[in-house]
Design a protein around this motif. Structure first.
Motif, PDB file in Angstrom:
ATOM      1  N   SER A 190       8.209  -7.142 -27.311  1.00  0.00           N
ATOM      2  CA  SER A 190       7.415  -5.938 -27.145  1.00  0.00           C
ATOM      3  C   SER A 190       6.657  -5.677 -28.439  1.00  0.00           C
ATOM      4  CB  SER A 190       8.336  -4.757 -26.838  1.00  0.00           C
ATOM      5  OG  SER A 190       7.621  -3.568 -26.765  1.00  0.00           O
ATOM      6  N   SER A 191       5.504  -5.029 -28.316  1.00  0.00           N
ATOM      7  CA  SER A 191       4.758  -4.716 -29.526  1.00  0.00           C
ATOM      8  C   SER A 191       5.421  -3.536 -30.228  1.00  0.00           C
ATOM      9  CB  SER A 191       3.307  -4.380 -29.177  1.00  0.00           C
ATOM     10  OG  SER A 191       3.263  -3.258 -28.342  1.00  0.00           O
ATOM     11  N   GLY A 192       5.448  -3.583 -31.518  1.00  0.00           N
ATOM     12  CA  GLY A 192       6.067  -2.524 -32.289  1.00  0.00           C
ATOM     13  C   GLY A 192       5.007  -1.590 -32.810  1.00  0.00           C
ATOM     14  N   ARG A 242       9.400  -8.226 -39.018  1.00  0.00           N
ATOM     15  CA  ARG A 242       9.030  -7.749 -37.680  1.00  0.00           C
ATOM     16  C   ARG A 242       9.834  -8.475 -36.603  1.00  0.00           C
ATOM     17  NH1 ARG A 242       3.975  -9.249 -39.341  1.00  0.00           N
ATOM     18  NH2 ARG A 242       3.151  -7.807 -40.862  1.00  0.00           N
ATOM     19  N   SER A 279      10.283  -6.740 -32.941  1.00  0.00           N
ATOM     20  CA  SER A 279       9.195  -6.922 -31.974  1.00  0.00           C
ATOM     21  C   SER A 279       9.340  -8.240 -31.231  1.00  0.00           C
ATOM     22  CB  SER A 279       7.837  -6.886 -32.690  1.00  0.00           C
ATOM     23  OG  SER A 279       7.624  -5.626 -33.264  1.00  0.00           O
TER      24      SER A 279
END
Length: 90
Positions: A74-76, A66, A69
């Motif tokens: 930023s949120s994925g 991940r 992100s």
């Protein structure tokens, strides 16, 4: 002259997949467009960029960890289909 770059030295960036440093020219810049990670081979698209080796192994590591992100703050999750096509080739 410690800590200073030499004139004409190529800038280095860190691959978000394998975490190895490499010359900026050897890495593929990635930016976020909507909810997808898209390749930016010319380095001209606006926004925060992340760098990855143009290899499937590094891309898979980045997705698994991940890393996008974190790199884009930023949120994925992000869609990486277009990025995968660019890395795998035609």
């Amino acid at each position: 002259m410690s800590g200073r770059t030499h004139v004409g030295a190529c800038p280095e960036r860190t691959c978000v997949g394998c975490r190895e440093r490499a010359a900026k020219n050897d890495l593929l810049r990635i930016v976020v467009a909507g909810d997808a990670c898209v390749p930016d081979p010319r380095g001209t698209l606006p926004g925060r960029g992340a760098y990855v080796h143009p290899a499937v192994v590094c891309l898979d590591q980045a997705v698994r960890r991940r890393a996008f992100s974190r790199a884009f703050k930023s949120s994925g999750p992000f869609d990486t289909a277009e990025l995968r096509k660019a890395v795998e080739g035609p």
